[in-house]
Scaffold this motif. Structure first.
Motif, PDB file in Angstrom:
ATOM      1  N   LEU A   1       0.787  -1.166  -0.074  1.00 37.05           N
ATOM      2  CA  LEU A   1      -0.388   0.271  -0.197  1.00 37.05           C
ATOM      3  C   LEU A   1       0.335   1.582   0.236  1.00 37.05           C
ATOM      4  O   LEU A   1       0.557   1.717  -0.835  1.00 37.05           O
ATOM      5  CB  LEU A   1      -0.739  -0.168   1.197  1.00 37.05           C
ATOM      6  N   VAL A   2       2.076   1.520   0.389  1.00 33.23           N
ATOM      7  CA  VAL A   2       2.672   2.593   0.896  1.00 33.23           C
ATOM      8  C   VAL A   2       3.727   2.001  -0.708  1.00 33.23           C
ATOM      9  O   VAL A   2       2.895   3.320  -0.808  1.00 33.23           O
ATOM     10  CB  VAL A   2       3.659   2.363   1.805  1.00 33.23           C
ATOM     11  N   ARG A   3       4.154   1.470  -1.534  1.00 36.38           N
ATOM     12  CA  ARG A   3       4.180   1.272  -2.857  1.00 36.38           C
ATOM     13  C   ARG A   3       3.549   2.437  -3.616  1.00 36.38           C
ATOM     14  O   ARG A   3       4.118   2.737  -4.677  1.00 36.38           O
ATOM     15  CB  ARG A   3       5.247   0.313  -2.861  1.00 36.38           C
ATOM     16  N   ALA A   4       2.468   1.496  -3.695  1.00 33.65           N
ATOM     17  CA  ALA A   4       1.333   2.047  -4.273  1.00 33.65           C
ATOM     18  C   ALA A   4       0.772   3.531  -4.180  1.00 33.65           C
ATOM     19  O   ALA A   4      -0.020   4.192  -4.831  1.00 33.65           O
ATOM     20  CB  ALA A   4      -0.104   0.925  -4.430  1.00 33.65           C
ATOM     21  N   LYS A   5       1.156   3.693  -2.623  1.00 37.17           N
ATOM     22  CA  LYS A   5       0.686   5.872  -2.680  1.00 37.17           C
ATOM     23  C   LYS A   5      -0.342   5.990  -1.996  1.00 37.17           C
ATOM     24  O   LYS A   5      -1.105   6.374  -2.312  1.00 37.17           O
ATOM     25  CB  LYS A   5       1.173   6.438  -3.404  1.00 37.17           C
ATOM     26  N   LEU A   6      -1.030   4.456  -1.317  1.00 38.03           N
ATOM     27  CA  LEU A   6      -2.242   5.035  -0.594  1.00 38.03           C
ATOM     28  C   LEU A   6      -2.665   5.350   0.794  1.00 38.03           C
ATOM     29  O   LEU A   6      -2.932   5.414   1.201  1.00 38.03           O
ATOM     30  CB  LEU A   6      -3.053   3.487  -0.811  1.00 38.03           C
ATOM     31  N   ILE A   7      -1.174   4.605   0.782  1.00 41.65           N
ATOM     32  CA  ILE A   7      -0.851   5.425   2.674  1.00 41.65           C
ATOM     33  C   ILE A   7       0.621   6.052   2.692  1.00 41.65           C
ATOM     34  O   ILE A   7       1.131   5.376   1.888  1.00 41.65           O
ATOM     35  CB  ILE A   7      -1.317   4.627   3.740  1.00 41.65           C
ATOM     36  N   SER A   8       0.972   6.625   3.972  1.00 42.66           N
ATOM     37  CA  SER A   8       2.127   6.765   4.099  1.00 42.66           C
ATOM     38  C   SER A   8       2.520   5.566   4.902  1.00 42.66           C
ATOM     39  O   SER A   8       2.440   5.606   5.167  1.00 42.66           O
ATOM     40  CB  SER A   8       2.378   8.483   4.645  1.00 42.66           C
ATOM     41  N   GLU A   9       4.415   6.017   5.355  1.00 44.12           N
ATOM     42  CA  GLU A   9       4.914   5.245   5.626  1.00 44.12           C
ATOM     43  C   GLU A   9       4.734   5.448   7.330  1.00 44.12           C
ATOM     44  O   GLU A   9       4.717   4.970   8.197  1.00 44.12           O
ATOM     45  CB  GLU A   9       6.146   5.458   5.631  1.00 44.12           C
ATOM     46  N   LYS A  10       4.800   6.814   7.529  1.00 44.63           N
ATOM     47  CA  LYS A  10       3.989   6.958   9.048  1.00 44.63           C
ATOM     48  C   LYS A  10       2.371   6.595   8.930  1.00 44.63           C
ATOM     49  O   LYS A  10       2.632   6.125  10.257  1.00 44.63           O
ATOM     50  CB  LYS A  10       3.773   8.707   9.258  1.00 44.63           C
ATOM     51  N   THR A  11       2.049   6.458   8.098  1.00 43.35           N
ATOM     52  CA  THR A  11       0.194   5.690   8.533  1.00 43.35           C
ATOM     53  C   THR A  11       0.796   4.816   8.798  1.00 43.35           C
ATOM     54  O   THR A  11      -0.013   3.797   9.458  1.00 43.35           O
ATOM     55  CB  THR A  11      -0.381   6.482   7.316  1.00 43.35           C
ATOM     56  N   LEU A  12       1.202   4.017   8.211  1.00 40.19           N
ATOM     57  CA  LEU A  12       1.533   2.330   7.821  1.00 40.19           C
ATOM     58  C   LEU A  12       2.496   1.961   9.904  1.00 40.19           C
ATOM     59  O   LEU A  12       1.601   1.377   9.656  1.00 40.19           O
ATOM     60  CB  LEU A  12       2.589   1.982   7.118  1.00 40.19           C
ATOM     61  N   GLU A  13       2.890   3.136  10.435  1.00 37.97           N
ATOM     62  CA  GLU A  13       3.539   2.343  11.302  1.00 37.97           C
ATOM     63  C   GLU A  13       2.452   2.715  12.463  1.00 37.97           C
ATOM     64  O   GLU A  13       3.173   2.249  13.307  1.00 37.97           O
ATOM     65  CB  GLU A  13       4.709   3.797  11.670  1.00 37.97           C
ATOM     66  N   ARG A  14       1.915   3.492  12.524  1.00 39.90           N
ATOM     67  CA  ARG A  14       0.603   3.909  13.294  1.00 39.90           C
ATOM     68  C   ARG A  14      -0.141   2.587  13.333  1.00 39.90           C
ATOM     69  O   ARG A  14      -0.658   2.151  14.321  1.00 39.90           O
ATOM     70  CB  ARG A  14      -0.251   5.007  13.016  1.00 39.90           C
TER      71      ARG A  14
ATOM     72  N   LEU B   1       0.342  -0.296  12.170  1.00 42.57           N
ATOM     73  CA  LEU B   1       0.678  -1.277  12.499  1.00 42.57           C
ATOM     74  C   LEU B   1       1.407  -1.907  13.809  1.00 42.57           C
ATOM     75  O   LEU B   1       0.745  -2.670  14.929  1.00 42.57           O
ATOM     76  CB  LEU B   1       1.930  -2.185  11.933  1.00 42.57           C
ATOM     77  N   GLU B   2       1.226  -0.245  14.755  1.00 41.65           N
ATOM     78  CA  GLU B   2       1.423  -0.842  16.553  1.00 41.65           C
ATOM     79  C   GLU B   2      -0.429  -0.718  16.637  1.00 41.65           C
ATOM     80  O   GLU B   2      -0.857  -1.506  17.754  1.00 41.65           O
ATOM     81  CB  GLU B   2       1.504   1.491  16.443  1.00 41.65           C
ATOM     82  N   ARG B   3      -1.154  -0.354  16.170  1.00 37.57           N
ATOM     83  CA  ARG B   3      -2.705  -0.589  16.805  1.00 37.57           C
ATOM     84  C   ARG B   3      -2.984  -1.669  15.931  1.00 37.57           C
ATOM     85  O   ARG B   3      -3.584  -2.442  16.834  1.00 37.57           O
ATOM     86  CB  ARG B   3      -3.506   0.139  15.871  1.00 37.57           C
ATOM     87  N   GLN B   4      -2.633  -2.231  15.746  1.00 35.31           N
ATOM     88  CA  GLN B   4      -2.842  -4.339  14.650  1.00 35.31           C
ATOM     89  C   GLN B   4      -2.144  -4.811  15.862  1.00 35.31           C
ATOM     90  O   GLN B   4      -2.942  -5.615  15.787  1.00 35.31           O
ATOM     91  CB  GLN B   4      -2.308  -3.767  13.829  1.00 35.31           C
ATOM     92  N   HIS B   5      -0.780  -4.511  16.412  1.00 35.27           N
ATOM     93  CA  HIS B   5      -0.207  -5.176  17.169  1.00 35.27           C
ATOM     94  C   HIS B   5      -0.591  -5.241  18.399  1.00 35.27           C
ATOM     95  O   HIS B   5      -1.365  -6.194  19.444  1.00 35.27           O
ATOM     96  CB  HIS B   5       0.955  -5.119  17.398  1.00 35.27           C
ATOM     97  N   THR B   6      -1.734  -4.143  19.071  1.00 33.55           N
ATOM     98  CA  THR B   6      -2.638  -3.957  20.138  1.00 33.55           C
ATOM     99  C   THR B   6      -3.653  -5.059  20.042  1.00 33.55           C
ATOM    100  O   THR B   6      -3.857  -5.819  21.150  1.00 33.55           O
ATOM    101  CB  THR B   6      -2.247  -2.611  20.407  1.00 33.55           C
ATOM    102  N   GLU B   7      -4.584  -4.272  19.428  1.00 35.53           N
ATOM    103  CA  GLU B   7      -5.522  -4.733  19.066  1.00 35.53           C
ATOM    104  C   GLU B   7      -5.511  -6.443  18.107  1.00 35.53           C
ATOM    105  O   GLU B   7      -7.239  -6.947  18.044  1.00 35.53           O
ATOM    106  CB  GLU B   7      -6.750  -3.765  18.368  1.00 35.53           C
TER     107      GLU B   7
ATOM    108  N   GLY C   1      -6.001  -4.324   7.328  1.00 32.36           N
ATOM    109  CA  GLY C   1      -6.674  -3.185   6.738  1.00 32.36           C
ATOM    110  C   GLY C   1      -7.789  -2.601   7.482  1.00 32.36           C
ATOM    111  O   GLY C   1      -8.487  -1.846   7.133  1.00 32.36           O
ATOM    112  N   GLU C   2      -8.542  -3.556   7.982  1.00 32.28           N
ATOM    113  CA  GLU C   2      -9.544  -3.535   9.640  1.00 32.28           C
ATOM    114  C   GLU C   2      -9.130  -2.200  10.222  1.00 32.28           C
ATOM    115  O   GLU C   2      -9.955  -1.512  10.065  1.00 32.28           O
ATOM    116  CB  GLU C   2      -9.579  -4.349  10.015  1.00 32.28           C
TER     117      GLU C   2
END
Length: 340
Positions: free
Chosen positions: A73-86, A88-94, A99-100
């Motif tokens: 998604l980052v390579r396709a410029k659909l989201i930013s690297e920063k957004t992905l990091e946030r 992934l942190e939330r995904q790890h917690t929840e 995608g959800e």
């Protein structure tokens, strides 16, 4: 080459080579899938079958060799690297799918994700497929428990290929498991969670969806004693109570009956309370249903963990009927205010 299901079950010593030979003969005569034949023979349960598949090393299991959805998604410029990091942190917690999480963050909608992946990488997409007619042979290729847990739906079987609706086309573990179960080459077709769940409810659960469950409460508890106490307390107050003994059965019931509220034990067979909560919240159709946790680990810390995980409330054991009724009434009142 992908190892076949029968060989996996023999290697893990769940069945003998002799049993496999008898099952294959019966499969040839009945045209049923191997797992189904073994279940009918009383040799292995569906849960044991899935456990054996998951425990086997998959060629997709190495995270360094697997295409990650976030990077794509980052390579396709659909989201930013920063957004992905946030995310992934939330995904790890929840413990949710990426995608959800991105959808909940308001970064991208599920339908936008489906369309974007289709355009960017040439994947086929499918919509409005739950109302279509499917041959029983196609539906029977994948077990109910598997499609519920993995959120997939078999669309079309032709020659040695199987088109499967899936939310994440890069989920190699799931497609590999499908190939092992069916012995077919899997063609992933991207669809939304909502549509896949609607198709599962209609074609696997064989029950009409009830859009208005009135005053129905679903109680998920594997202890008959506890379930009876909760049921008696709620029935006395005029509620209609449905009881399920495990998380998978409860998820099916939630999809087909749409209860006003779910009370679930934390520790459950097949799918625990946290897994059931995530599955309910992952589906736009059921996401608004409040879920209350029932647990014997009563402490302030456990209660806070339950609330942080997304449970509406927390009921400690041993169960007190008055407490159950008051928590249910409060949850329904607050839920009604939120909806309005």
């Amino acid at each position: 080459m992908t190892k076949q299901l029968g060989d996996i079950l023999v290697d893990t010593e769940l069945i003998s080579r002799k049993t496999l030979e008898r099952a294959l003969e019966r499969q040839k005569a009945t045209a049923k899938r191997l797992g189904q034949v073994l279940e009918e023979m009383g040799v292995i349960t569906e849960a044991e079958l899935m456990e054996a598949l998951v425990s086997q090393h998959s060629p997709f299991a190495d995270i360094n060799q697997k295409k990650q959805l976030g990077d794509i998604l980052v390579r396709a410029k659909l989201i930013s690297e920063k957004t992905l990091e946030r995310a992934l942190e939330r995904q790890h917690t929840e413990g949710k799918k990426l995608g959800e999480v991105l959808e909940e963050m308001g970064v991208i909608t599920e339908l936008e994700l489906v369309e974007a992946l289709g355009r960017q990488f040439g994947f086929k997409t499918v919509t409005d497929f739950s109302n279509r007619t499917y041959p029983a042979e196609t539906i029977n290729l994948l077990p109910t428990e598997f499609v519920m847990k993995r959120l997939v739906f078999p669309l079309k079987h032709k020659d040695m290929m199987l088109a499967v609706a899936i939310t994440d086309p890069f989920d190699g573990e799931t497609t590999d498991m499908i190939a092992r179960i069916t012995g077919l080459q899997v063609v992933p077709v991207i669809a939304t969670r909502k549509e896949i769940l609607e198709a599962i409810a209609r074609h696997y659960l064989n029950a009409p969806v009830n859009p208005d469950a009135g005053n129905t409460i679903l109680v998920v508890e594997d202890s008959p004693t506890v379930a009876t106490v909760v049921q008696a307390a709620l029935v006395k107050e005029g509620y209609n109570v449905i009881i399920c003994k495990d998380g998978i059965e409860a998820l099916k019931t939630t999809l087909t009956h749409r209860p006003q509220l779910v009370i679930t034990d934390a520790q459950m067979p097949k799918l625990d309370g946290h897994g059931l909560l995530r599955a309910i919240k992952a589906n736009p159709i059921t996401a608004a249903i409040p879920v209350i946790m029932l647990t014997g680990r009563a402490s302030t810390d456990e209660e806070q963990k339950a609330l942080d995980a997304g449970f509406f409330d927390f009921i400690p054991k041993p169960v007190q009927p008055l407490r159950v009724v008051s928590r249910v009434k409060r949850a329904l009142e607050l839920s009604k205010k939120i909806k309005n």
